[in-house]
Scaffold this active site. Structure first.
Site: not given
Length: 478
Positions: A227, A264
């Site tokens: 990620e 995020c």
């Protein structure tokens, strides 16, 4: 610790991991629950140390600890029930013409030793005993973790708690290891080691891309489930803007600054159609962000990079305080590629579009993202549908009239997205489907019952759901 000592430690941990044999699911589930108990038993010490190292508040960390423990329990429940292995059985038809049909059976099995890189922004839930570790252990894989240098004492506490769970359950040597070394070189060595079969990573695009390249250069390339960040576009459609712009502005400012903007899923882009309504919202969001208290960022390096990126965008800054509000129009955004880059921290960029067509055009030129958000009323549904048609190819999760900061840990959650948000949009790092990253299918043809995995034998001893001759059932194979 010097490089020679770090290399020796890595070899020792991976030699132990290579010899690990996954025990039955019930034993793995007990181990996962015991890790959670040991983490809970750390009590206030864990919160104090973690807060000192990261600057994150104790309430936030208490919530993150609960999430960490709960996802360990979630995976324990998953593997105890057992149907996740996707057992498929097609029985033989020896009299079939022109050729007999063989007996074919397929199941998901552990991939092997997994390397996990802990995250900076989630020192518990995406770190030593976080989601990558929990899902890999649940799958039956041993794990070697490289702790993040931003919170070494926190990592050691959680690592020791996990080792106590190993001893208490007797699950087997080699199931878990924590690297003491924090160098970039030891991280690369972990990826390149032939015993490692996959990598879990949460961090920056640069870090994730370096690991992808290292894994691809191996004699045996391995998957890296990385990620790597996202700007999470936030679309405000005209009727919603007109009827509840004030409420959206407040929620947006809170979302941008949550955790000092170090999520995020922080909304890094805001898009709407230019006009008095959007100008009013911009003024409100800018004012709210300028009044937010300044917060301590996770590390000095992260803070320095945030300041550098804001300085490079100084001409676009419309309001500045504990949060930064930037503005531009679509044509400038298209011309200035540096504006497309994620700014990790409490900042967001408003992109003013001249029409509905421009709003859709903005969505079309976006790179892969973890999330996109649509704020829309019933009167906006036609435009929302056009945007959704574009966004479902660009993002992993689309939020309706909400805020992207906040990832529910549940079986249906997908926390991933097209490159460069993640390395493989087919997989998630949150929710029970995260286990699918660390398994491989094995197909057994005409095998004797005694040598088959228990999930594939005629008698359904675990009472799991299986696909038998094309039908989903819990019945035995007759």
């Amino acid at each position: 610790m010097d490089q020679k000592a770090m290399t020796a430690e890595l070899e020792t941990l991976l030699a132990a991991a290579a010899g690990y044999q996954a025990p039955p699911p019930a034993e793995r589930a007990a181990f996962l629950r015991k890790i959670g108990e040991e983490i809970d038993a750390l009590g206030e010490e864990l919160l104090t140390v973690c807060s000192e190292e990261t600057g994150l508040g104790r309430d936030r960390l208490a919530g993150e600890r609960a999430r960490t423990v709960n996802q360990l329990r979630m995976f324990a429940n998953l593997i105890e029930e057992g149907s996740w292995v996707d057992a498929r059985i097609d029985t033989a038809l020896p009299d079939r013409k022109p050729v007999p049909k063989p007996d074919v059976r397929r199941v998901l099995e552990p991939l092997g030793p997994i390397g996990v890189f802990a995250a900076s922004n989630f020192p518990l839930a995406f770190s030593v005993a976080g989601g990558d570790t929990a899902s890999a252990l649940a799958a039956g894989c041993p794990v070697v973790v490289k702790a993040h240098p931003g919170h070494p004492r926190t990592s050691a506490l959680v690592g020791d708690a996990t080792k106590r769970a190993v001893g208490a359950t007797g699950i087997g040597a080699g199931v878990f290891g924590l690297l003491s070394g924090q160098s970039i070189e030891i991280g690369v060595a972990l990826v390149r080691h032939p015993a490692i079969k996959a990598i879990g990573f949460t961090g920056s695009f640069g870090g994730g891309k370096a690991l992808l390249d290292a894994a691809a250069d191996r004699e045996e390339p391995i998957p890296v489930f990385a990620e790597m960040g996202s700007v999470n576009p936030f679309f405000i459609l005209p009727h919603a803007l007109a009827t509840r712009g004030d409420k959206i502005a407040q929620g947006l400012a809170d979302s941008v600054t949550l955790g000092v903007g170090q999520f995020c899923t922080k909304p890094g882009f805001v898009a709407g159609i230019a006009g008095d309504g959007l100008d009013a919202l911009a003024g409100q969001v800018g004012g709210l962000l300028s009044q937010k208290p300044a917060g301590r960022m996770l590390t000095e390096a992260i803070s320095a990079r945030f300041k550098k990126l804001i300085d490079e965008r100084r001409s676009f800054v419309a309001a500045e305080g504990g949060g930064i509000f930037l503005e531009t129009d679509l044509s400038t955004f298209v011309r200035e590629p540096e504006l497309h880059e994620e700014v990790f921290g409490p900042a967001t960029l408003l992109v003013k579009c001249s029409s509905e067509a421009d709003l859709v055009a903005f969505a079309k030129q976006l790179k892969g993202q973890l999330t996109a958000t649509l704020h829309a009323d019933e009167e906006d549904v036609e435009l929302a549908g056009r945007l959704a048609d574009v966004l479902r190819k660009k993002v992993g999760r689309i939020i309706w009239n909400g805020y992207p900061t906040g990832v529910e840990v549940c079986p249906a959650m997908h926390h991933g997205g097209p490159y460069p948000a993640t390395s493989d949009a087919r997989f998630t790092s949150v929710g029970t489907a995260a286990i699918e990253r660390f398994v491989h299918p094995t197909c057994y043809q005409n095998f004797p019952q005694a040598l088959l995995p228990v999930e594939l034998r005629n008698k359904n001893e675990r009472n799991i759901w299986r696909t038998v001759n094309g039908e989903l059932t819990r019945e035995d194979v007759v």
